[in-house]
Design a protein around this motif. Structure first.
Motif, PDB file in Angstrom:
ATOM      1  N   PHE A 282       0.827  -1.207   0.000  1.00  0.00           N
ATOM      2  CA  PHE A 282       0.000   0.000   0.000  1.00  0.00           C
ATOM      3  C   PHE A 282       0.867   1.265   0.000  1.00  0.00           C
ATOM      4  N   TYR A 283       1.818   1.358   0.932  1.00  0.00           N
ATOM      5  CA  TYR A 283       2.572   2.613   1.038  1.00  0.00           C
ATOM      6  C   TYR A 283       3.621   2.751  -0.071  1.00  0.00           C
ATOM      7  N   THR A 284       4.092   1.628  -0.594  1.00  0.00           N
ATOM      8  CA  THR A 284       4.979   1.736  -1.754  1.00  0.00           C
ATOM      9  C   THR A 284       4.178   2.237  -2.958  1.00  0.00           C
ATOM     10  N   SER A 285       2.951   1.762  -3.094  1.00  0.00           N
ATOM     11  CA  SER A 285       2.101   2.234  -4.194  1.00  0.00           C
ATOM     12  C   SER A 285       1.758   3.714  -4.012  1.00  0.00           C
ATOM     13  N   LEU A 286       1.573   4.138  -2.766  1.00  0.00           N
ATOM     14  CA  LEU A 286       1.273   5.552  -2.527  1.00  0.00           C
ATOM     15  C   LEU A 286       2.485   6.421  -2.901  1.00  0.00           C
ATOM     16  N   TYR A 287       3.698   5.939  -2.550  1.00  0.00           N
ATOM     17  CA  TYR A 287       4.937   6.626  -2.967  1.00  0.00           C
ATOM     18  C   TYR A 287       4.976   6.756  -4.490  1.00  0.00           C
ATOM     19  N   GLU A 608      -3.307 -10.827  -5.918  1.00  0.00           N
ATOM     20  CA  GLU A 608      -2.468 -11.694  -6.755  1.00  0.00           C
ATOM     21  C   GLU A 608      -1.577 -10.951  -7.737  1.00  0.00           C
ATOM     22  N   LEU A 609      -1.917  -9.719  -8.085  1.00  0.00           N
ATOM     23  CA  LEU A 609      -1.151  -9.040  -9.136  1.00  0.00           C
ATOM     24  C   LEU A 609      -0.352  -7.834  -8.630  1.00  0.00           C
ATOM     25  N   TYR A 610      -0.254  -7.677  -7.309  1.00  0.00           N
ATOM     26  CA  TYR A 610       0.511  -6.557  -6.759  1.00  0.00           C
ATOM     27  C   TYR A 610       1.372  -7.007  -5.587  1.00  0.00           C
ATOM     28  N   SER A 611       2.579  -6.452  -5.488  1.00  0.00           N
ATOM     29  CA  SER A 611       3.366  -6.553  -4.263  1.00  0.00           C
ATOM     30  C   SER A 611       4.361  -5.394  -4.273  1.00  0.00           C
ATOM     31  N   SER A 612       5.118  -5.252  -3.202  1.00  0.00           N
ATOM     32  CA  SER A 612       6.124  -4.181  -3.172  1.00  0.00           C
ATOM     33  C   SER A 612       7.469  -4.685  -3.676  1.00  0.00           C
ATOM     34  N   ASP A 613       7.508  -5.907  -4.194  1.00  0.00           N
ATOM     35  CA  ASP A 613       8.779  -6.511  -4.614  1.00  0.00           C
ATOM     36  C   ASP A 613       9.220  -6.005  -5.994  1.00  0.00           C
ATOM     37  N   PRO A 614      10.460  -6.303  -6.353  1.00  0.00           N
ATOM     38  CA  PRO A 614      10.944  -5.895  -7.681  1.00  0.00           C
ATOM     39  C   PRO A 614      10.102  -6.449  -8.837  1.00  0.00           C
ATOM     40  N   ASP A 615       9.375  -7.553  -8.599  1.00  0.00           N
ATOM     41  CA  ASP A 615       8.469  -8.042  -9.658  1.00  0.00           C
ATOM     42  C   ASP A 615       7.012  -7.719  -9.298  1.00  0.00           C
TER      43      ASP A 615
END
Ligand code: CA
Length: 733
Positions: A282-287, A608-615
């Motif tokens: 969530f917060y990586t996406s907000l960044y 399933e289609l989002y994470s804060s990882d490099p992929d």
């Protein structure tokens, strides 16, 4: 607003594990402030994807503005510390950097370069940065500034302990005289220096101008601070930016100031009961949602905004922004800014208005000036969306003139601006597929753009314009073929393009087939449902989309493009979340009376289609668009039709989330029974009143309040009447 430590959840490497043929985001690990003029990222290889998390060698810290590897960088240069023998070219100077000795934060970067036994640290401001280098005691302490293709200039001033220069490097979209200027100041005496160009090194030379010139300084001391300012106006302005943003304040003060700025941005939303993983995503996406567009203006000695215009090459007063592809970003980014950061959105809208005035047309893809990429004039949607959502402090008359021009005048053939096929669209009621590529996609986009132009015409009391454009907003119907039950290319003589293959990409569509690109009429879901033969048939069509295998025919593309690969790499049928055309489609279920299906699928995409990882992304992230999609859907509502001040409700991901608005009000979304199984809404209340409709308005949010979902594990589809659909052309008058 209570402050939490949220920056710790941000992973700038999200989406960076991308290669040419497969995008996991095509992002960069930007060490930057929000909307910064200059961002910074480690360079592991000189190429368009210049950072990869698997790389083990570091070539330098790059000053970058690259919005996408498909668009490229401009005004970029690299900074590299070095001890011992001199190596200048990026390949030969590269050093091992270990992941366990590297820290990449939004406000801070640190790495240890094993080859040079040197630590590099840096922290950014909007246009400047401070670097701190810790060299080994008994060797030369050297700092290299390297440029890229194009003319560059370096001058070293040993007496002042400064280095100045510029680079004209770019990938297009710049006028005559474009340059990124820099001014660097060291806190240790300069003991030696030199310049270099291609393979030649000029030891002792203090000044050089030419194709790809770099320079280096050798410093008296093992710990060196370098302050660097950048500017698109002049070296003097770069110095001015440095003095006002950094002055003589210490490294750790700037680092803390940048951290506080990020904490303040991230603290606009609190989520409760989230797992560590969810907090990170969530917060990586907000960044990622607040990196673009870039503020391109600078502040003169009187603290007034000025900018070099990438449109006419002149210096103008006022704000300017850049680095955005509106075909992507108009869908989610600007609506999110209108709720969470309206003060920044105001500056951004003033900036886009200035861009349109200085260039004479609205940009379609700007980086930093006009770039030809994709179709439609979706800044129309951004202008309309901001205005109808109460972000009105910009020159709407000028913005409207630019929108009107998009809708009525022929732009350039190359596609830098304007809508290719607009004359035919106006005359025939569709863009003819035998004359113009992507014709069915263009027809839908033009119809939607016209809906947006009509909204502003209405707001400004231009009734004739309103009637003309709202009529054209229904023209997408002329490219729908009921015989195949799809949007389809139509020829000048009225015949349908033949043969028709629902899985063929390109042709009358863009970056997709009829399956991905045939839903692009967010302004008239009711009309689209009618084309499909009613709600039940629309639900069947959507079910089919989700259950078909992810097959494709390369169609008119020369080969399998990465968007095809990305769709086929996951099991979401023909719903290719890897690219933007489908991003609103799950909400058509809600429009067709099946919100439970929206809730089910939205939850699966989030998980399933989002994470804060490099992929961490299903495809290109695209300047915050993919990230802002996550934020909205995790909160439980979505801007289905930018240009209309409403949001269709989905399935919130958390038990509670609170938005801390700029007007000091709060908007809270509660879903206490929420769980991995309880993804369906049994009942939805706004401020304790049951909501018998699919949507909420901007005003519901900005006046503050509580949106409560009663969640259950059983699908529940209330019996709304068509009148409760948030918008359709039949509502227009
Ligand atoms: Ca895209």
């Amino acid at each position: 607003m209570p402050q939490r430590d949220l920056i710790k959840y941000v992973n700038p490497e999200q989406g960076t594990a991308s290669v040419h043929r497969f995008s996991n985001g095509n992002t960069l690990p930007l060490v930057t402030r929000p909307f910064s003029m200059t961002s910074w990222a480690p360079q592991t290889e000189e190429s368009r994807r210049f950072y990869h998390p698997d790389a083990r060698q570091f070539e330098g810290m790059r000053a970058t503005r690259q919005p996408s590897p498909w668009i490229g960088d401009y005004g970029h240069f690299t900074i590299m510390p070095q001890s011992g023998r001199l190596f200048t070219s990026d390949g030969r100077r590269a050093s091992i950097f270990r992941r366990d000795q590297t820290e990449i934060r939004p406000n801070y970067f640190r790495t240890y370069l094993g080859r040079y036994q040197t630590t590099l640290e840096m922290t950014p401001t909007e246009r400047c940065a401070i670097f701190r280098f810790s060299f080994p005691q008994d060797q030369t302490s050297r700092v290299i500034i390297d440029s890229f293709e194009g003319e560059s200039h370096i001058q070293i001033h040993p007496n002042q302990q400064t280095l100045t220069g510029y680079t004209r490097s770019n990938s297009g979209g710049v006028p005559e005289g474009f340059a990124c200027y820099f001014y660097a100041r060291f806190d240790r005496p300069i003991a030696g220096c030199g310049t270099f160009q291609s393979k030649e090194t000029h030891e002792g030379e203090q000044q050089r101008t030419g194709e790809r010139v770099g320079g280096y300084v050798e410093l008296d001391g093992a710990t060196v601070n370098m302050r660097i300012g950048t500017s698109f106006i002049s070296i003097e302005q770069a110095k001015q930016n440095l003095e006002s943003e950094l002055g003589n304040r210490p490294f750790d003060v700037i680092r803390l100031e940048t951290e506080r700025l990020w904490q303040e941005m991230l603290n606009r939303v609190h989520i409760e009961d989230a797992t560590e993983t969810q907090n990170k995503t969530f917060y990586t996406s907000l960044y990622r949602s607040v990196l673009f567009p870039r503020f391109w203006h600078e502040y003169d000695q009187d603290n007034k905004q000025i900018h070099f215009s990438p449109y006419d090459g002149q210096i103008h007063p006022g704000p300017l922004v850049t680095d955005n592809g509106f075909w992507d970003t108009h869908r989610t980014v600007y609506s999110l800014l209108s709720i969470l950061y309206p003060e920044h959105l105001t500056t951004i809208m003033q900036g886009w208005t200035n861009a349109s005035k200085e260039g004479g047309w609205t940009p379609k893809w700007s980086s930093p000036g006009y770039r030809a990429c994709m179709i439609g004039t979706h800044l129309d949607a951004v202008f309309a969306d901001a205005y109808v959502k109460g972000i009105c402090d910009f020159d709407i008359e000028s913005a409207y003139q630019a929108m009107y021009k998009n809708a009525t005048e022929v732009g350039d053939e190359a596609g830098n601006y304007g809508r290719r096929g607009i004359e035919e669209f106006d005359e025939l009621g569709y863009v003819p597929a035998d004359k113009i590529d992507h014709a069915a996609s263009r027809t839908q986009d033009f119809a939607y753009n016209d809906y947006c132009v009509a909204q502003i015409a209405k707001a400004l009391g231009k009734q004739d314009d309103y009637e003309r454009f709202i009529k054209r907003a229904s023209y997408y119907r002329n490219t729908f073929d009921p015989n195949v039950d799809f949007m389809r290319g139509r020829n000048t003589d009225d015949s349908w393009q033949d043969p028709f293959n629902e899985f063929a990409w390109g042709g009358a569509f863009i970056e997709g087939s009829a399956w991905q690109c045939g839903w692009a009429v967010p302004h008239d879901p009711a009309g689209l449902i009618e084309r499909f033969g009613g709600k039940e048939k629309t639900v069947q069509k959507l079910n089919q989309m989700m259950s078909l295998p992810p097959i494709f025919d390369v169609g008119t593309y020369p080969t399998e493009i990465h968007e095809m690969t990305e769709m086929a790499a996951v099991d979401f049928g023909q719903y290719a979340h890897s690219n933007q055309p489908v991003h609103h489609v799950l909400y058509l279920y809600a429009c067709a009376g099946k919100p439970s299906k929206t809730q089910y699928w939205v939850r699966r995409v989030l998980n399933e289609l989002y994470s804060s990882d490099p992929d961490g992304f299903a495809g290109d992230e695209d300047n915050g668009e993919m990230s802002a999609w996550y934020i909205f859907n995790a909160l439980g509502f979505y801007p289905f039709c930018p240009g209309h001040p409403s949001y269709i409700l989905g399935s919130p991901l958390f038990k509670s989330a609170t938005l801390f608005l700029a007007n000091d009000k709060t908007f809270t979304i509660n879903a206490p029974e929420n769980s991995a199984d309880n993804v369906y809404a049994q009942n939805i209340q706004l401020n304790n009143q049951t909501l018998n409709r699919a949507d909420i308005t901007q005003e519901n949010i900005t006046t503050g309040g509580i949106l409560s979902f009663t969640m259950t594990n059983k699908p529940h589809d209330p019996n709304w009447s068509d009148e409760e659909l948030p918008y359709s052309l039949s509502h227009e008058k």
